[in-house]
Design an enzyme around this catalytic site. Structure first.
Site, PDB file in Angstrom:
ATOM      1  N   ASP A 180       6.755   8.317   2.533  1.00 52.87           N
ATOM      2  CA  ASP A 180       6.241   6.955   2.453  1.00 52.87           C
ATOM      3  C   ASP A 180       6.578   6.507   1.024  1.00 52.87           C
ATOM      4  O   ASP A 180       6.264   7.218   0.061  1.00 52.87           O
ATOM      5  CB  ASP A 180       4.717   7.037   2.661  1.00 52.87           C
TER       6      ASP A 180
ATOM      7  N   HIS B 272       6.459   3.004  -0.959  1.00 53.30           N
ATOM      8  CA  HIS B 272       6.203   1.560  -0.938  1.00 53.30           C
ATOM      9  C   HIS B 272       6.497   0.862  -2.269  1.00 53.30           C
ATOM     10  O   HIS B 272       6.184   1.416  -3.336  1.00 53.30           O
ATOM     11  CB  HIS B 272       4.734   1.304  -0.610  1.00 53.30           C
TER      12      HIS B 272
END
Ligand code: VGL
Ligand code: ZN
Length: 184
Positions: A49, A51
């Protein structure tokens, strides 16, 4: 075991001891490390992940999560015990990089060269995937289901999971099993 790979989903500091620390994370990391050490012939694929700081999944920007796994921060890094196994950028898939799009599935991630996970697995002649990581109900589940839909045989390593909510974890496992994902 050339036809089998293991996919380690989001074993990143923010999900282990950071802003979204998940239940069972320390055991999941230790058990994953033990598995990787005892199966050195299995290729290891990582999902990250990753971001931007203004991602729409963060509360401040309309989402439901605290800020987590912001690109370039410690929270977005793979746990140091597992990092030595992440030595091939071609096998690391990044997701959640577009600020406007939530991506729970590692299957939607891209490696540094822009390849998708399905494409890379096929080039490697993999048809069985072992999936572990964090969180069971979100990224592990979505990754496993997308792999199953794409035709892979999918097995979840239950000792190598961590979760946001205990009931959600149990429910997700039961539902995945019903769909044809194997639990071991
Ligand atoms: C995840 C929530 C937000 C996960 C990632 O890895 O399960 N969950 N981003
Ligand atoms: Zn996220």
């Amino acid at each position: 075991m050339k036809d089998t790979a293991i996919i380690v989903v989001d074993m990143l500091y923010d999900f282990i001891d950071g802003s979204m620390a998940c239940l069972g994370a320390d055991d999941a990391v230790a058990n994953t490390l033990a598995f990787l050490k005892s199966h050195r012939d299995i290729p290891v694929i990582f999902v990250r992940d990753n971001h931007p700081a203004n991602h729409s999944s963060f509360k401040e920007f309309g989402g439901i999560w605290p800020p987590h796994c912001v690109q370039g921060t410690h929270g977005a890094a793979i746990h140091k015990d597992l990092a030595p196994f992440a030595d091939d950028e071609g096998l690391i898939f990044y997701k959640g990089e577009n600020p406007a799009v939530e991506q729970y599935s590692g299957f939607e991630g891209r490696n540094e060269a822009g390849q998708g996970m399905g494409e890379v697995l096929r080039l490697m002649e993999i048809d069985n995937v072992l999936v572990c990581g964090i969180a069971t109900e979100y990224c592990v589940r979505n990754t496993a289901e997308d792999l199953l839909k794409d035709g892979f045989k999918v097995t979840i390593l239950m000792d190598c999971l961590a979760w946001v909510d205990a009931d959600g974890h149990k429910k997700a496992l039961a539902e995945m099993e019903n769909e044809g994902i194997r639990l071991i």
